[in-house]
Design an enzyme around this catalytic site. Structure first.
Site, mmCIF file in Angstrom:
data_model
loop_
_atom_site.group_PDB
_atom_site.id
_atom_site.type_symbol
_atom_site.label_atom_id
_atom_site.label_comp_id
_atom_site.label_asym_id
_atom_site.label_seq_id
_atom_site.Cartn_x
_atom_site.Cartn_y
_atom_site.Cartn_z
ATOM 1 N N SER A 122 0.821 -1.208 0.000
ATOM 2 C CA SER A 122 0.000 0.000 0.000
ATOM 3 C C SER A 122 0.857 1.262 0.000
ATOM 4 C CB SER A 122 -0.907 0.016 1.229
ATOM 5 O OG SER A 122 -1.672 -1.167 1.300
HETATM 6 N N1 SAH Z 1 -0.766 -5.016 3.974
HETATM 7 C C1 SAH Z 1 -0.035 -5.284 2.746
HETATM 8 C C2 SAH Z 1 -0.857 -4.924 1.528
HETATM 9 C C3 SAH Z 1 -1.056 -6.123 0.708
HETATM 10 S S1 SAH Z 1 -2.169 -6.017 -0.638
HETATM 11 C C4 SAH Z 1 1.317 -4.626 2.743
HETATM 12 O O1 SAH Z 1 1.613 -3.847 3.649
HETATM 13 O O2 SAH Z 1 2.120 -4.906 1.850
HETATM 14 C C5 SAH Z 1 -3.458 -7.083 -0.070
HETATM 15 C C6 SAH Z 1 -3.094 -8.507 0.229
HETATM 16 O O3 SAH Z 1 -4.298 -9.157 0.619
HETATM 17 C C7 SAH Z 1 -2.538 -9.317 -0.925
HETATM 18 O O4 SAH Z 1 -1.312 -9.857 -0.570
HETATM 19 C C8 SAH Z 1 -3.590 -10.414 -1.151
HETATM 20 O O5 SAH Z 1 -3.045 -11.648 -1.540
HETATM 21 C C9 SAH Z 1 -4.216 -10.503 0.219
HETATM 22 N N2 SAH Z 1 -5.552 -11.097 0.255
HETATM 23 C C10 SAH Z 1 -6.590 -10.932 -0.600
HETATM 24 N N3 SAH Z 1 -7.649 -11.648 -0.192
HETATM 25 C C11 SAH Z 1 -7.280 -12.281 0.959
HETATM 26 C C12 SAH Z 1 -7.935 -13.174 1.858
HETATM 27 N N4 SAH Z 1 -9.187 -13.575 1.686
HETATM 28 N N5 SAH Z 1 -7.251 -13.605 2.939
HETATM 29 C C13 SAH Z 1 -5.966 -13.226 3.152
HETATM 30 N N6 SAH Z 1 -5.296 -12.391 2.333
HETATM 31 C C14 SAH Z 1 -5.950 -11.926 1.254
#
Ligand code: SAH
Length: 218
Positions: free
Chosen positions: A62
């Protein structure tokens, strides 16, 4: 490296403090966490820019400002058990590790969870617990949570998050369409009472799972 420390300070001054983030603990945490370690080496030079960046598997780390907004909205004092849904790079989890007592983070893509684990350990954030699972069910065994932060966009709020929130606890979640959402804060004000606030418009990758979007594509 020295250059990174300078870039990080500038990121915090311009993108975090400059845009109105006031929580001193959030500001200090973002000054500390080496964001460049959470992106691929080829993107290190862009790690402190005002943007999300790709982390592989069609996912993103993000934008710094969004991490700051979500962290501040959780209003943490250091005593909390926090659940993050969407470990991704592990960056938001590292920031949370400096703001809360215990951090549990769920990621559905094993390769991302593995990489986040290595980086978090390498940076001294071993206290973050990561599990590979569909995070739309929350993490029942570790509930209740004083704070839950969902870092992927949901079509609606999964009931499990509301149930796993402690009374007095806060849930931050982007809710809306696949490519544009509204960041919401839900506070559990009583056993059966919840208060809802709309914070700001945002764009997150989709929350995919049983109680999220059904697949990668629309
Ligand atoms: N907090 C992260 C942002 C990651 S983007 C950071 O600081 O880098 C969002 C993430 O959510 C992705 O890695 C995606 O694979 C994950 N995601 C999407 N749906 C999900 C689910 N149902 N359970 C767990 N993770 C999920």
């Amino acid at each position: 490296m020295r250059d990174f420390a300078i870039a990080r300070r500038r990121m915090v001054e311009d993108q975090v403090i400059g845009r109105g983030i006031k929580d001193r603990r959030v500001i200090d945490a973002m000054l500390k966490v080496p964001r460049h370690k959470f992106v691929e080496e080829a993107l290190e030079g862009k790690a402190y820019q005002d943007a999300p960046l790709p982390i592989g598997e069609k996912q993103t780390i993000s934008q710094p400002y969004m991490v700051a907004v979500m962290s501040e909205a959780l209003a943490l004092d250091g005593s909390e058990t926090v659940l993050e849904v969407g470990t991704g790079s592990g960056y938001q989890a590292a920031v949370l590790a400096l703001l809360a007592d215990r951090v549990f983070s769920l990621e559905r893509i094993p390769s991302l969870a593995r990489r986040a684990r290595l980086v978090l350990d390498d940076c001294g954030f071993s206290k973050v617990n990561i599990r590979v699972a569909d995070g739309t069910h929350g993490w029942q065994e570790m509930a209740p949570f004083k704070a839950i932060v969902v870092t992927a966009g949901a079509p609606k709020i999964p009931q499990d998050y509301l149930d796993q929130l402690a009374v007095g606890g806060r849930l931050i979640i982007p809710v809306g369409d696949r490519d544009i959402q509204l960041l919401m804060r839900i506070t559990r004000t009583g056993e059966r009472e919840y208060q809802e606030e709309q914070l700001l418009g945002c764009r997150f990758v989709p929350l995919i799972g049983n109680h999220g979007w059904q697949s990668e594509r629309a």
